[in-house]
Scaffold this active site. Sequence first.
Site, short mmCIF file in Angstrom:
data_model
loop_
_atom_site.label_atom_id
_atom_site.label_comp_id
_atom_site.label_asym_id
_atom_site.label_seq_id
_atom_site.Cartn_x
_atom_site.Cartn_y
_atom_site.Cartn_z
N TRP A 142 0.86 -1.27 0.02
CA TRP A 142 -0.03 -0.18 0.03
C TRP A 142 1.08 1.20 0.00
CZ3 TRP A 142 1.73 2.54 4.10
CH2 TRP A 142 2.28 1.79 5.27
N ASN A 143 2.05 0.99 0.43
CA ASN A 143 2.78 2.59 0.38
C ASN A 143 3.28 3.07 -0.62
OD1 ASN A 143 4.62 0.44 0.11
ND2 ASN A 143 6.15 1.26 1.64
N LYS A 166 -2.30 -8.50 -7.65
CA LYS A 166 -3.07 -8.30 -6.51
C LYS A 166 -2.49 -7.24 -5.62
CE LYS A 166 -2.68 -9.91 -2.24
NZ LYS A 166 -3.54 -8.86 -1.49
N ALA A 168 -2.75 -4.25 -2.39
CA ALA A 168 -3.11 -4.38 -1.27
C ALA A 168 -4.32 -3.48 -0.72
CB ALA A 168 -2.13 -3.25 -0.28
N PRO A 169 -5.20 -4.29 -0.07
CA PRO A 169 -6.40 -3.79 0.29
C PRO A 169 -6.61 -2.33 0.70
CG PRO A 169 -5.99 -5.54 1.80
CD PRO A 169 -4.86 -5.25 0.61
N GLY A 219 6.85 -6.49 0.09
CA GLY A 219 6.01 -6.48 1.34
C GLY A 219 7.00 -6.84 2.51
N SER A 220 6.46 -7.54 3.56
CA SER A 220 6.75 -7.80 4.83
C SER A 220 7.80 -9.07 4.85
CB SER A 220 6.13 -7.80 6.02
OG SER A 220 5.28 -8.99 6.01
N GLU A 241 10.99 -8.28 -2.50
CA GLU A 241 11.55 -6.98 -2.05
C GLU A 241 10.97 -7.06 -0.80
OE1 GLU A 241 11.47 -3.68 -0.70
OE2 GLU A 241 10.46 -2.85 -2.37
N CYS A 275 10.25 0.89 3.25
CA CYS A 275 11.06 0.10 3.87
C CYS A 275 12.52 0.56 3.52
CB CYS A 275 11.04 -1.36 3.00
SG CYS A 275 11.25 -0.92 1.11
N GLU A 453 14.79 -5.53 -8.93
CA GLU A 453 14.02 -4.67 -9.76
C GLU A 453 14.68 -3.40 -10.30
OE1 GLU A 453 9.74 -5.92 -8.22
OE2 GLU A 453 10.76 -4.31 -6.96
#
Length: 473
Positions: A142-143, A166, A168-169, A219-220, A241, A275, A453
């Site tokens: 989401w960030n 997909k 992030a919600p 993500g995490s 990542e 991150c 990336e």
Amino acid sequence: MYIDGKWIKTDSILTVFNPATSERIGEVCLVDKQQAENAIQVAKKAFVSWSQKTAAERSSYLKAIADKIEERKEQFAELITKEMGKSIHNARYEVQSAIDYFHWYAEEARRVYGDTIPSSEPSKRIMTIKQPVGVVGAITPWNFPLSMAARKFAPALAAGCTIILKPAPEAPMSAVELFKVFDEVKLPKGVVNLLLGEPEEIASALMESRDVRKITFTGSTEVGKILIRQSADTVKKVSMELGGHAPFIVFDDADLELAVEGLIKSKFASTGQQCVCPNRIYVHESIFNEFAEHLKKKVSSLKVGNGLDESNDIGAMVSESGLAKVHEHVTDAVRKGASVLCGGSRLEDGEYKNGIFYAPTVLADVNEDMIIVKEETFGPAIPLIRFSSEEEVVEKANDTEYGLVSYFYTNDLGRMYRMSEQLEYGMVGVNDPAPFVVQAPFGGVKESGLGKEGGYQGLEEYLETKFVSVKFS
């Protein structure tokens, strides 16, 4: 959602709210596992023709996408700010980054080279060719709801892969707008597909399918490890990542003004929710007090508020849970002896009452017993830690399972080389708080990720090398 070139409506709805105001900004439809599996088959079918298009044809699509985003640059920036809270200044930077990725890989699409290898036999010719890996499943955070998608779509499409996203919600609206661009440039049906639903359902569809040949995830670290384990069952190619815990080191010979400005720029971008944000700030003991006082003055003058207001430097945080984590780290540090130079609390009154805002915070007298030194804070809090020697700070900086990015400030040429080589991180910023550019590889080492990336290396992640041997008489 968008599958096989069509917008899909369902009865399951997710409402998206602005974290700065709690106002509803939009809705997206959610799909189930069966629809996700259908999207995979659609992408598999589309791969046959998309992968056979010439590099020039794929390049023209990428250029058209970049041009369309450019046309509505401000619209994208405002949407990013509304759905995840960052300042409009940061959002504009993100949109430009997305444009740059599509332009860069529009050119790199033409540079997928193989090799001709000298043969050990006169009647043999041996060579390698590069081919797209296949259907790609992409999971984004989401960030950076737009640029993280662009960083995956651009090289995947350039290589000849089809892709399922997909998002992030917490911030799916930017992805929806991006797919409107894909639709307008008339990407062939099935080449790009958008899925959002129950996270475990969508992820399991992607991970269990033998037709999805690559997973790219940002993500995490915790979730990344789960996906790596799941990828083993079908031996998928993966790019990860993951989390970071970046050290930011200021030596006694550094330009203090430059270091303070760099720290503020890097730490408070996206309200500290990146991150790559500095998490452990090591300052040489001989300049510690001077640096801390200068930093305190600068941070105290920063304006916090709705990211859409041009006069604000720092926007809202994306969630209550994220804010709670920041405050937990700050209170733990204070309880264990740290002093608060500025900030240290939630902002709740007046314009802040309906939003998720935390005061930009500077902590002094921080030590390794505090949670903030051990865990990624992901918010606007700066912990200052003293050090006395180069050897000591290298050891402390490397004492973590993370290895995404590190920063240091010095004017000593020898130290620039020593530190760059000794820091166990995939990226190093030397007197540079923002070393990230589309033409260079982005990625970490240790538990911060796999693969790269950006740059030409980012294209390689979506290609397989095939060896061909021809024997003749």
